[in-house]
Design a protein around this motif. Sequence first.
Motif, PDB file in Angstrom:
ATOM      1  N   LYS A 186       0.964  -1.103  -0.079  1.00  0.00           N
ATOM      2  CA  LYS A 186      -0.070  -0.043   0.009  1.00  0.00           C
ATOM      3  C   LYS A 186       0.715   1.306   0.011  1.00  0.00           C
ATOM      4  O   LYS A 186       0.499   2.277  -0.788  1.00  0.00           O
ATOM      5  CB  LYS A 186      -0.783  -0.025   1.148  1.00  0.00           C
ATOM      6  CG  LYS A 186      -1.789   1.088   1.255  1.00  0.00           C
ATOM      7  CD  LYS A 186      -2.663   1.098   2.460  1.00  0.00           C
ATOM      8  CE  LYS A 186      -3.741   2.205   2.546  1.00  0.00           C
ATOM      9  NZ  LYS A 186      -4.601   2.250   1.509  1.00  0.00           N
ATOM     10  N   ARG A 187       1.985   1.196   0.738  1.00  0.00           N
ATOM     11  CA  ARG A 187       2.585   2.406   0.806  1.00  0.00           C
ATOM     12  C   ARG A 187       3.393   2.839  -0.577  1.00  0.00           C
ATOM     13  O   ARG A 187       3.813   3.865  -0.788  1.00  0.00           O
ATOM     14  CB  ARG A 187       4.008   2.011   1.732  1.00  0.00           C
ATOM     15  CG  ARG A 187       4.774   3.033   2.219  1.00  0.00           C
ATOM     16  CD  ARG A 187       6.101   2.905   3.046  1.00  0.00           C
ATOM     17  NE  ARG A 187       5.700   2.108   4.177  1.00  0.00           N
ATOM     18  CZ  ARG A 187       5.193   2.463   5.449  1.00  0.00           C
ATOM     19  NH1 ARG A 187       5.120   3.847   5.415  1.00  0.00           N
ATOM     20  NH2 ARG A 187       4.856   1.788   6.415  1.00  0.00           N
ATOM     21  N   LYS A 190       1.423   5.324  -2.283  1.00  0.00           N
ATOM     22  CA  LYS A 190       1.247   6.602  -2.050  1.00  0.00           C
ATOM     23  C   LYS A 190       2.387   7.603  -2.713  1.00  0.00           C
ATOM     24  O   LYS A 190       3.431   7.643  -2.919  1.00  0.00           O
ATOM     25  CB  LYS A 190       1.806   6.738  -0.465  1.00  0.00           C
ATOM     26  CG  LYS A 190       0.774   5.827   0.425  1.00  0.00           C
ATOM     27  CD  LYS A 190       1.343   6.132   1.893  1.00  0.00           C
ATOM     28  CE  LYS A 190       0.470   5.185   2.805  1.00  0.00           C
ATOM     29  NZ  LYS A 190      -1.022   5.863   2.879  1.00  0.00           N
ATOM     30  N   GLU A 194      -1.869   9.038  -6.075  1.00  0.00           N
ATOM     31  CA  GLU A 194      -2.940   8.519  -4.926  1.00  0.00           C
ATOM     32  C   GLU A 194      -3.706   9.462  -4.141  1.00  0.00           C
ATOM     33  O   GLU A 194      -5.093   9.088  -3.984  1.00  0.00           O
ATOM     34  CB  GLU A 194      -2.069   7.460  -3.985  1.00  0.00           C
ATOM     35  CG  GLU A 194      -2.959   6.661  -3.109  1.00  0.00           C
ATOM     36  CD  GLU A 194      -2.814   7.221  -1.661  1.00  0.00           C
ATOM     37  OE1 GLU A 194      -3.515   6.730  -0.775  1.00  0.00           O
ATOM     38  OE2 GLU A 194      -2.107   8.144  -1.219  1.00  0.00           O
ATOM     39  N   ARG A 195      -3.100  10.586  -3.747  1.00  0.00           N
ATOM     40  CA  ARG A 195      -3.807  11.669  -2.977  1.00  0.00           C
ATOM     41  C   ARG A 195      -4.909  12.263  -4.016  1.00  0.00           C
ATOM     42  O   ARG A 195      -5.895  12.626  -3.440  1.00  0.00           O
ATOM     43  CB  ARG A 195      -2.823  12.643  -2.465  1.00  0.00           C
ATOM     44  CG  ARG A 195      -1.747  12.209  -1.581  1.00  0.00           C
ATOM     45  CD  ARG A 195      -1.036  13.164  -0.736  1.00  0.00           C
ATOM     46  NE  ARG A 195      -0.180  13.836  -1.589  1.00  0.00           N
ATOM     47  CZ  ARG A 195       1.106  13.637  -1.845  1.00  0.00           C
ATOM     48  NH1 ARG A 195       1.702  12.525  -1.050  1.00  0.00           N
ATOM     49  NH2 ARG A 195       1.716  14.318  -2.593  1.00  0.00           N
ATOM     50  N   GLU A 219      -6.103   1.027   5.895  1.00  0.00           N
ATOM     51  CA  GLU A 219      -4.902   0.901   6.747  1.00  0.00           C
ATOM     52  C   GLU A 219      -5.647   0.492   8.204  1.00  0.00           C
ATOM     53  O   GLU A 219      -5.068  -0.647   9.125  1.00  0.00           O
ATOM     54  CB  GLU A 219      -4.127   1.950   7.004  1.00  0.00           C
ATOM     55  CG  GLU A 219      -2.498   1.783   7.867  1.00  0.00           C
ATOM     56  CD  GLU A 219      -1.824   2.750   7.702  1.00  0.00           C
ATOM     57  OE1 GLU A 219      -1.161   3.007   8.816  1.00  0.00           O
ATOM     58  OE2 GLU A 219      -1.622   3.421   6.659  1.00  0.00           O
ATOM     59  N   GLU A 776       5.189  11.541   1.551  1.00  0.00           N
ATOM     60  CA  GLU A 776       4.549  10.552   2.333  1.00  0.00           C
ATOM     61  C   GLU A 776       5.527   9.593   3.035  1.00  0.00           C
ATOM     62  O   GLU A 776       6.661   9.870   2.926  1.00  0.00           O
ATOM     63  CB  GLU A 776       4.103   9.592   0.992  1.00  0.00           C
ATOM     64  CG  GLU A 776       2.871  10.192   0.352  1.00  0.00           C
ATOM     65  CD  GLU A 776       1.757  10.167   1.086  1.00  0.00           C
ATOM     66  OE1 GLU A 776       1.569   9.471   2.075  1.00  0.00           O
ATOM     67  OE2 GLU A 776       0.635  10.574   0.539  1.00  0.00           O
ATOM     68  N   LYS A 778       7.250   7.123   3.082  1.00  0.00           N
ATOM     69  CA  LYS A 778       7.744   6.094   2.526  1.00  0.00           C
ATOM     70  C   LYS A 778       9.290   6.468   2.110  1.00  0.00           C
ATOM     71  O   LYS A 778       9.477   7.706   1.978  1.00  0.00           O
ATOM     72  CB  LYS A 778       7.003   5.971   1.002  1.00  0.00           C
ATOM     73  CG  LYS A 778       6.930   7.038   0.185  1.00  0.00           C
ATOM     74  CD  LYS A 778       5.865   7.043  -0.748  1.00  0.00           C
ATOM     75  CE  LYS A 778       6.394   5.935  -1.948  1.00  0.00           C
ATOM     76  NZ  LYS A 778       5.620   5.946  -3.075  1.00  0.00           N
TER      77      LYS A 778
END
Length: 951
Positions: A186-187, A190, A194-195, A219, A776, A778
């Motif tokens: 999922k990360r 980001k 995605e936003r 999450e 993010e 990440k």
Amino acid sequence: MYKNQKLLLTALLAGIGLPALTTAQVTKNSPPKKQASVQTVKAQQVLPLDPTVRVGKLPNGFTYYIRQNKEPKNRVVMYLANKIGSILETDQQQGLAHFMEHMSFNGTKHFPKSELINYLQKSGVRFGADLNAYTGFDETVYQLPLPSDNPEILKNGLQIMRDWAQDVTLDPVEIDKERGVILEEKRLDKGASERMDKQTFPILLNQSRYASRLPIGTEEVLLNFKPEEIRSYYRDWYRPNLQALIVVGDIDVNKMEQSIKAKFSDLKNPVREKPRTKYRVPLTGKNQFVVVTDKEMPSTVAQVVIKHTAPELKTESDYRSSLIRGLFNQMLSHRYKELSRQADPPFLEGGAGIEDLLGGLDNYTVTVSAKPGELEKGFKAVWRESRRLQLFGFTQTELDRAKQNYLSRMDAAVKEKDKTASQAYVEAYLQHFLKQIAVPGLVKDNELVHKFIPGITLAELNGVSKEYIQDTNRDIVIMAPDKDKATMPAEAKVLGWIDAVNAEKLEAYKDNVNTLPLLVNQPVTGKIATEEKDVQLGITRLTLSNGVKVILKKTDFKNNQILFRAFSNGGTSLYSDADFQSASKAAGLVAAGGLGNYTATQLDKFLSGKQLKVKPYISERSQGFSGSSTPGDLETALQLVYGYVTEPRKDPEIFKGIIANAKDELANRSDDPEKVFGDTVNAVLSNYNVRRTGPSLEKISQISLDRAFEIYKERFSNAADLTFTFVGSIDEAQIKPLLEKYLGSLPSTGKKEEAKNLGIGIPEGVISKTVHKGSEPKATVYLIFSGSFDYSYENDLKLEAIKEALEIRMTERLREEEGGVYTPGVDVGTSKFPEEKFSLVVSFGCAPANVERLIASAVDEVNKLKKEGPLLENVNKFKAEDVRRRETELKTNVFWLNYLNEQLLINEPLNKLFDYDATMNKISVSSLKEIAAKYLTGKNYIRLVLLPETK
């Protein structure tokens, strides 16, 4: 293993290179109100399924598709398809459809814990590359390609499919371990895209259930769900009346059917089964408008999305409509491509067409990526072309070319019908099961295409735009960088732009078709000077009278394919840093200008209906061509080679547009974390050589069309240094006169050149650099080991073995044991020229807080490799995988072209591949330990990390 939901290619045609027949390509004709004729009734009958596939349904509702196909030989592809996905999740289950897919690889009844992956790797199946799965909104699909010449592996393959269908163990310990893996997956998604999707998806999907059921989930659920929640999902939805097994390959159909019946008949449906609701995205009749901005968005993009109910693809009438849609999109894309080829293109990118959406919808979408500060200009430009099409339609010459292309591709597909890969059939049957899309088979496809294409009229094509370009169910979405937020238009302003374009007095499109010969001057034919045969390799070596060298390898891997490549030494290495920008862009600029009597746009039209590609290139150490064609189109392909050498065109207007767009694309590059980090990686690994560092306005300004053109002509002035390799459906009696005419006539000076050693390489020593970019949580990590290398066929294969063994351990430790990453990667590279060097790169994404721990684990695995060598079972896995990979590769034209060209390029014997078995026998734990200790010393070690910006 999650991928965004996109409707896959839907007919076998898609798998054999024809325009895809999708639900988005079906026009919506109303049924006739008068009494139907016999022809109309026939057109409305459901198309039969491909007669070469055996389809059955067990009493429990489980469906199977079985087809024998010997391409590739001794291989079979199995898919387990489930008509279920994230759309069926409750609020408490968001993400568990995808989580369930992951858990299928973490323990089943007959393959506990990680034994499934271990077993398959030992059988020659690679995790991720071969063994995989995906979860969408409405489907979950498992894929398993296997060797079919081992009855035990085939038997166990079916057992794996049976276990996935209803016998996954869902061990709570394994569930907890997998949470971290899913969160890391999922990360990876980001970022700005995605936003912004979170804001635009609900609008595009009309606030439907799809907008709140992204397969990756939330999450909160992923971290906190109880094991019973995922078991509930599995019990409810993994059931035989929603499942199908698709098996295509080199198998006995009767035996496979018996095995499937024996293995899958005992699957049970729930006693109180939940209804499988078919969710839809509703059409509201409303128009919507949204502007979203993000500080990491690299450009301003505007879309007009006009939504419609997607028609079915079941009958002959549907099929004909799908062909109309395919022709429509093909012709429209050519218009937008032509629009982009201007001295001052009105946008960075622009286009329009009919696409699939979700929930039973398709849409006509107009998209523009605008130049900085020029959204209005770009938006109007893309809308103007759609409006022009709506008013005046296409021209007959455009339609004739599109028809010619379609028929040519169909004819080419028919010629390859016995060489079609199993994967293409599997994908087609998958769509038949999941979406009830017609798959009549290649024979029927061919019949329908030749029946319908000639009779399709301009009026039908022009009716499509009038039908689809509507002013209701229309969404306008604008995505832009944060810094441009204040200048973004309101809805009224954008609607004003549309109204202004609609009010313009537009002229009909003029189809500029060139009728001159392709070449200005005809070649003066040369001769074959020498010829020799190599029986062991199955090749013919030719030397032409002008010095051009040719390698011919006739194969029967495809019926209608010839691949070729050519090189000579030199490349951009022979030019100064001041000339580098012009030299590196020279081949692309020439290709953009056309050749002979034709501009690039005219050339596209000239080549309609021909199955070929030819592209010149200039790399750092060589220049040459890459290309492909059918035997029937080979002469035209060679004409292009001759034209690119002797009659290249210089187009100042096209050049201006390319340079203008290149500069505009830099405007927000520094806001994109991935691009900033990528530029840093390239810079560090080249010791900041100007030829490797990122693009800049200064570098773009150094590009001179005149100098690029001069360099291009210099690089291709001496054919005596060129070596061509042709592989495929070669008839030597037919190809030799063509080689003499088009290659034997190329200019030659007889001069021999060698590339220069520029001294660009990975710097020595221990280097660490961290880039802080992005918001993010990440991180991205690259760990690079490099240095001198004793180049040989044996050492190269050993380094590949180390790469595979290390990647297995990285996956086991960083992913499975520590749950800190999703997909760790290990890559190796070796070179013979300009120096014998190697590099080994370990890469992964993770949470910033875990960077140091995971780097320590990764380095520890490298150190273990040096001290202890790889585990024996991992060495055996590499051998099994590589031997199986090689079996299929040796039966492809691509392998032989790449192998022969590469061996020639690095001046290595062509018969080295016959040493494979003996070299593989030398690979052992001790030999790999020795080579790891020799090269992975840690003396040359670079650590590069991307972290979010500090607040």
